[in-house]
Write an enzyme that holds these catalytic residues in place. Structure first.
Site, mmCIF file in Angstrom:
data_model
loop_
_atom_site.group_PDB
_atom_site.id
_atom_site.type_symbol
_atom_site.label_atom_id
_atom_site.label_comp_id
_atom_site.label_asym_id
_atom_site.label_seq_id
_atom_site.Cartn_x
_atom_site.Cartn_y
_atom_site.Cartn_z
ATOM 1 N N GLU A 44 0.825 -1.208 0.000
ATOM 2 C CA GLU A 44 0.000 0.000 0.000
ATOM 3 C C GLU A 44 0.862 1.261 0.000
ATOM 4 O OE1 GLU A 44 -3.840 -0.639 2.088
ATOM 5 O OE2 GLU A 44 -3.483 1.357 2.885
ATOM 6 N N HIS B 132 7.471 -26.861 1.266
ATOM 7 C CA HIS B 132 6.703 -27.946 0.647
ATOM 8 C C HIS B 132 5.536 -27.382 -0.155
ATOM 9 C CE1 HIS B 132 9.017 -30.881 2.953
ATOM 10 N NE2 HIS B 132 9.078 -29.891 3.832
ATOM 11 N N LYS C 111 -13.469 1.879 -2.137
ATOM 12 C CA LYS C 111 -14.324 2.318 -1.020
ATOM 13 C C LYS C 111 -15.543 3.055 -1.572
ATOM 14 C CE LYS C 111 -11.083 2.827 2.895
ATOM 15 N NZ LYS C 111 -10.586 3.684 3.967
HETATM 16 O O1 PA5 Z 1 -2.918 1.755 5.901
HETATM 17 C C1 PA5 Z 1 -3.969 2.313 5.656
HETATM 18 O O2 PA5 Z 1 -4.052 3.553 5.624
HETATM 19 C C2 PA5 Z 1 -5.239 1.530 5.415
HETATM 20 O O3 PA5 Z 1 -4.977 0.178 5.340
HETATM 21 C C3 PA5 Z 1 -6.249 1.781 6.514
HETATM 22 O O4 PA5 Z 1 -5.683 1.415 7.751
HETATM 23 C C4 PA5 Z 1 -7.528 1.005 6.286
HETATM 24 O O5 PA5 Z 1 -8.092 1.344 5.042
HETATM 25 C C5 PA5 Z 1 -8.534 1.325 7.374
HETATM 26 O O6 PA5 Z 1 -8.735 2.699 7.431
HETATM 27 P P1 PA5 Z 1 -9.290 3.407 8.704
HETATM 28 O O7 PA5 Z 1 -8.320 3.231 9.810
HETATM 29 O O8 PA5 Z 1 -9.447 4.813 8.295
HETATM 30 O O9 PA5 Z 1 -10.600 2.765 9.034
#
Ligand code: PA5
Length: 472
Positions: A298, A327, A441
């Site tokens: 990410e 394995h 989203k």
């Molecule tokens: O790393 C990130 O920013 C995302 O993975 C968020 O943690 C995830 O989308 C959840 O978002 P939020 O904490 O706003 O609910």
């Protein structure tokens, strides 16, 4: 001090260098050439840090946060049997990593006395109705605290989970239900802030501004569930501080995060190693590999020119677990495309020692194991695989935790976060945003009827139902 040094994690780069894996590795002279760029990045990060930015690097030093987290934990401890985290992505993966690394495998099944009267811990990072429904059937809601974690305060999965448990708690406890809820969110923005005000929650923890989900494990996001389980959060942060100091050096050969970022970046962009395999030889660290997968994916999977959606970069992270995946995936790793760089995570010492009894002495396939330990076997397997991959010219790094505990896990978490931030600079992208996640989203919000996405709703419905051909 001696003990501290003994706890330092070691990062061995030998098998990622050209002396060991030829053209598939990085030549030290190439690393030296990049020192200039590393110096610039070092200065940029230092400048950012000095003006209060790079928020994740401040987290290890937040003593008031530890006090606040402990205060909330004190209010709940002894009153609840279960502590459930509701969150997803960066609001859950760090919690899972900490619990599985630092608590016994069957922690939740231990009698309360053996859990030091701490609650069972459940981290619900999905909305699979079968799984979530099963949890709700399993726990006594009146004896359960729920920690709702959302930085944005609006993630559909977390909000939906929260609405479900909020109603159940209200039905079971009437107006006292707010005592069973802890909300961890942004100090100012997001719908959870409005809900805090309306319902009157008192147990509220703040995610410092600038700390994104996947960089938040050492904030209240990860610390509260850890504290509730009896993990020593001060030691965890001390470990992170120790690594932070090591990662403040500008010379790439002295800084494990810088060298790892550079080796990964060059492996990807110059040697075609488009996949980064995180490979702990420890089940306890397997979930930390999941956390790394999110962190690397990410943070780095981005356009270098976001305006024009051009210049897509990013190395694909992949989790493997030793010895299990010897394995499963090892055949591909050994003889499939040479497009990977591996990071082995080794435990110098395991917390259990299991002897293999002597038996069937004359049987070739069994007798040799007698008198050794499972510890000997798993270490031999890791060393063997590392060597075999090296001989097959497949580059790898080995990170060794002398033992798996709060201090060493704190070091590892910080190391990988700094490595990711530096890799972001090398790729020329912003490692701290996630614009690509938003599109999915929004399409979910539209289908579920969120008012501000009404215009998208019809378009989504049309697109989703237009594919009538090629469905078998
Ligand atoms: O790393 C990130 O920013 C995302 O993975 C968020 O943690 C995830 O989308 C959840 O978002 P939020 O904490 O706003 O609910």
């Amino acid at each position: 001090m001696a003990q501290r040094r003994g706890l330092a994690i070691r990062v061995d780069f030998n098998n990622a260098l050209s002396m060991k894996v030829g053209n598939h590795g990085i030549a030290p002279k190439v690393v030296n050439k990049w020192q200039k760029r590393i110096d610039e990045i070092h200065a940029e990060l230092q400048w950012e840090f000095n003006r209060g930015g790079l928020a994740f690097r401040w987290l290890p030093y937040q003593k008031p946060t530890v006090t606040k987290v402990r205060d909330v934990a004190k209010k709940l401890r002894g009153k609840v049997d279960n502590f459930v985290v509701l969150g997803i992505g960066g609001s859950a993966l760090g919690n899972i990593a900490l619990q599985s690394a630092l608590k016994p495998r069957f922690y939740n099944e231990l009698p309360k006395s053996e859990r030091d009267s701490n609650p069972r811990i459940y981290i619900e990072d999905n909305i699979d109705p079968e799984c979530f429904g099963a949890l709700l059937d399993h726990i006594d809601i009146k004896k359960t605290a729920f920690n709702v974690i959302s930085k944005s305060g609006e993630t559909a999965e977390t909000m939906a989970q929260f609405l479900v448990v909020r109603q159940m708690l209200k039905d079971a406890l009437n107006e006292k239900f707010i005592k069973n809820v802890v909300i961890t969110t942004d100090p100012e923005s997001g719908y959870l802030r409005e809900i805090i005000a309306e319902d009157g929650y008192k147990n509220v923890l703040e995610i410092p501004p600038g700390v994104g989900g996947r960089f938040s494990v050492l904030s209240p996001v990860g610390l509260l569930s850890a504290e509730m389980a009896g993990i020593d959060i001060s030691r965890l942060l001390a470990g992170a501080q120790a690594m932070d100091k090591r990662c403040k050096k500008s010379n790439v050969w002295d800084n494990p995060a810088y060298l790892s970022a550079l080796v990964h970046y060059l492996a990807d962009t110059q040697n075609g190693k488009t996949i980064s395999v995180m490979w702990p030889y420890s089940d306890a660290l397997a979930r930390l590999a999941d956390w790394y997968v999110q962190l690397w994916a990410e943070s780095l999977g981005k356009f270098t020119d976001p305006e024009n959606k051009k210049g897509a970069v990013g190395q694909t992270p992949l989790k493997a677990v030793g010895a299990t995946d010897q394995h499963s995936m090892l055949q591909l790793f050994m003889e499939g495309p040479n497009d990977k760089i591996f990071t082995f995570i080794a435990a110098g010492r395991y917390r259990h020692r299991v002897m293999i009894p002597k038996a069937f002495h004359s049987l070739l396939g069994a007798g040799y194991l007698g008198g050794k330990t499972l510890n000997d076997l798993i270490q031999a397997e890791r060393r063997g695989v590392t060597l075999a991959l090296t001989e097959a010219q497949r580059p790898s790094i080995t990170v060794t935790l002398p033992v798996i505990n709060e201090h060493t896990v704190g070091q590892l978490l910080l190391l990988l976060q700094v490595q990711t931030a530096v890799a972001g600079q090398l790729y020329g992208i912003n490692a701290f945003d996630q614009p690509g996640v938003q599109a999915g989203k929004d399409l979910t919000y539209a289908q579920m009827g969120r008012r501000d996405k009404a215009s998208l709703k019809a378009e989504v419905a049309r697109k989703l139902h237009s594919d009538r051909q090629y469905i078998l």
